[in-house]
Design a protein around this motif. Sequence first.
Motif, PDB file in Angstrom:
ATOM      1  N   ALA A 124      -7.424  38.696  31.739  1.00  0.00           N
ATOM      2  CA  ALA A 124      -7.523  37.405  32.407  1.00  0.00           C
ATOM      3  C   ALA A 124      -6.761  37.430  33.725  1.00  0.00           C
ATOM      4  O   ALA A 124      -5.690  38.004  33.846  1.00  0.00           O
ATOM      5  CB  ALA A 124      -6.949  36.302  31.514  1.00  0.00           C
ATOM      6  N   GLN A 125      -7.312  36.759  34.700  1.00  0.00           N
ATOM      7  CA  GLN A 125      -6.737  36.753  36.034  1.00  0.00           C
ATOM      8  C   GLN A 125      -5.710  35.623  36.164  1.00  0.00           C
ATOM      9  O   GLN A 125      -5.667  34.698  35.347  1.00  0.00           O
ATOM     10  CB  GLN A 125      -7.851  36.567  37.075  1.00  0.00           C
ATOM     11  N   PRO A 126      -4.869  35.667  37.194  1.00  0.00           N
ATOM     12  CA  PRO A 126      -3.897  34.600  37.397  1.00  0.00           C
ATOM     13  C   PRO A 126      -4.602  33.253  37.515  1.00  0.00           C
ATOM     14  O   PRO A 126      -5.766  33.184  37.916  1.00  0.00           O
ATOM     15  CB  PRO A 126      -3.233  34.997  38.736  1.00  0.00           C
ATOM     16  N   PRO A 127      -3.918  32.145  37.153  1.00  0.00           N
ATOM     17  CA  PRO A 127      -4.553  30.832  37.198  1.00  0.00           C
ATOM     18  C   PRO A 127      -4.982  30.417  38.593  1.00  0.00           C
ATOM     19  O   PRO A 127      -5.843  29.566  38.754  1.00  0.00           O
ATOM     20  CB  PRO A 127      -3.476  29.897  36.643  1.00  0.00           C
ATOM     21  N   VAL A 128      -4.380  31.009  39.635  1.00  0.00           N
ATOM     22  CA  VAL A 128      -4.743  30.694  41.015  1.00  0.00           C
ATOM     23  C   VAL A 128      -4.873  31.997  41.794  1.00  0.00           C
ATOM     24  O   VAL A 128      -4.035  32.886  41.668  1.00  0.00           O
ATOM     25  CB  VAL A 128      -3.678  29.789  41.677  1.00  0.00           C
ATOM     26  N   LEU A 129      -5.949  32.111  42.569  1.00  0.00           N
ATOM     27  CA  LEU A 129      -6.157  33.281  43.421  1.00  0.00           C
ATOM     28  C   LEU A 129      -6.002  32.851  44.879  1.00  0.00           C
ATOM     29  O   LEU A 129      -6.451  31.768  45.262  1.00  0.00           O
ATOM     30  CB  LEU A 129      -7.555  33.870  43.209  1.00  0.00           C
ATOM     31  N   THR A 130      -5.389  33.700  45.692  1.00  0.00           N
ATOM     32  CA  THR A 130      -5.228  33.384  47.106  1.00  0.00           C
ATOM     33  C   THR A 130      -5.609  34.589  47.945  1.00  0.00           C
ATOM     34  O   THR A 130      -5.320  35.733  47.582  1.00  0.00           O
ATOM     35  CB  THR A 130      -3.782  32.969  47.436  1.00  0.00           C
ATOM     36  N   ALA A 131      -6.246  34.331  49.071  1.00  0.00           N
ATOM     37  CA  ALA A 131      -6.584  35.381  50.041  1.00  0.00           C
ATOM     38  C   ALA A 131      -6.999  34.720  51.337  1.00  0.00           C
ATOM     39  O   ALA A 131      -7.781  33.759  51.346  1.00  0.00           O
ATOM     40  CB  ALA A 131      -7.716  36.272  49.515  1.00  0.00           C
ATOM     41  N   GLN A 141     -12.825  25.241  39.413  1.00  0.00           N
ATOM     42  CA  GLN A 141     -13.840  25.927  40.207  1.00  0.00           C
ATOM     43  C   GLN A 141     -13.934  25.321  41.620  1.00  0.00           C
ATOM     44  O   GLN A 141     -15.011  25.055  42.135  1.00  0.00           O
ATOM     45  CB  GLN A 141     -15.201  25.894  39.510  1.00  0.00           C
ATOM     46  N   THR A 142     -12.781  25.114  42.216  1.00  0.00           N
ATOM     47  CA  THR A 142     -12.706  24.605  43.577  1.00  0.00           C
ATOM     48  C   THR A 142     -11.880  25.546  44.431  1.00  0.00           C
ATOM     49  O   THR A 142     -11.086  26.342  43.932  1.00  0.00           O
ATOM     50  CB  THR A 142     -12.057  23.207  43.631  1.00  0.00           C
ATOM     51  N   ALA A 143     -12.084  25.435  45.733  1.00  0.00           N
ATOM     52  CA  ALA A 143     -11.303  26.194  46.703  1.00  0.00           C
ATOM     53  C   ALA A 143     -10.582  25.215  47.617  1.00  0.00           C
ATOM     54  O   ALA A 143     -11.071  24.100  47.853  1.00  0.00           O
ATOM     55  CB  ALA A 143     -12.209  27.115  47.514  1.00  0.00           C
ATOM     56  N   TYR A 162     -15.195  36.625  42.401  1.00  0.00           N
ATOM     57  CA  TYR A 162     -15.246  38.079  42.281  1.00  0.00           C
ATOM     58  C   TYR A 162     -14.769  38.745  43.569  1.00  0.00           C
ATOM     59  O   TYR A 162     -14.045  39.741  43.530  1.00  0.00           O
ATOM     60  CB  TYR A 162     -16.662  38.529  41.946  1.00  0.00           C
ATOM     61  N   LEU A 163     -15.154  38.197  44.720  1.00  0.00           N
ATOM     62  CA  LEU A 163     -14.704  38.746  45.996  1.00  0.00           C
ATOM     63  C   LEU A 163     -13.189  38.605  46.154  1.00  0.00           C
ATOM     64  O   LEU A 163     -12.515  39.534  46.609  1.00  0.00           O
ATOM     65  CB  LEU A 163     -15.423  38.046  47.151  1.00  0.00           C
ATOM     66  N   MET A 164     -12.654  37.443  45.755  1.00  0.00           N
ATOM     67  CA  MET A 164     -11.212  37.236  45.901  1.00  0.00           C
ATOM     68  C   MET A 164     -10.429  38.039  44.878  1.00  0.00           C
ATOM     69  O   MET A 164      -9.333  38.526  45.168  1.00  0.00           O
ATOM     70  CB  MET A 164     -10.882  35.744  45.794  1.00  0.00           C
ATOM     71  N   ARG A 165     -10.963  38.189  43.689  1.00  0.00           N
ATOM     72  CA  ARG A 165     -10.290  38.996  42.680  1.00  0.00           C
ATOM     73  C   ARG A 165     -10.198  40.453  43.125  1.00  0.00           C
ATOM     74  O   ARG A 165      -9.267  41.172  42.761  1.00  0.00           O
ATOM     75  CB  ARG A 165     -11.043  38.927  41.352  1.00  0.00           C
TER      76      ARG A 165
END
Length: 226
Positions: A124-131, A141-143, A162-165
Amino acid sequence: MRILVVEDDVALGDVIRRALAETGYAVTIAGTAPGGIEAFEIDTYDLVVLDLMLPGLPDGGMGVCRRIREINHDTPVLMLTALDSMRSKVAGLDAGADDYIVKPFHLVELLARTRALLRRAPRAQPPVLTAQGVTLIPSTQTAIRDGRTIDLTPKEYAVLEYLMRNAGTIISSTELIDHAWDSNYEGFSNVVQTYIRYLRQKLSTPGESDIIQTRRGAGYLIAADE
């Protein structure tokens, strides 16, 4: 994220597939125990939804679950069954299942258990992704960019997530289709290009940079933060 559904009831399998797909998951269906094992052996999945009573093996879904655990100890398995006995539940869990849901069930419960298993999974990925100044919040499911909340459709979210992960890595159109749709997708060939365009329109206002780069002949890239 990719989910394998192993269910011999064609109508129920289609209902589950549509419910998961509408939530943004890429879904592969197998209708027999050997078919489920083969699908898991040749591809990678984030979760398996597995019926207990399956044709093709003497022990049906139990045999599939044991084989999955031989291949991968970490992939969550949600077992479905019409058997409501404690013995059946214990046997399913002992075979390697992570959770159990009894038919008939409500789709909202299936989706909730799916989310819970994916949150607990080692992958599982972190609860928040940043890039690149964009924050992606999987739970809604918002940015967010510069304080602006951007609503995404399930497919837009799946592509961006997927791109940010995989920030810093060039991702091909084929890989995006496999992740956001499924391996049997036979729709129009420029679907990825279309959704990249949708994302660019939503993520960037006039004067803002485009965070999704196109690498001609290779795919798409979101640069990783330094």
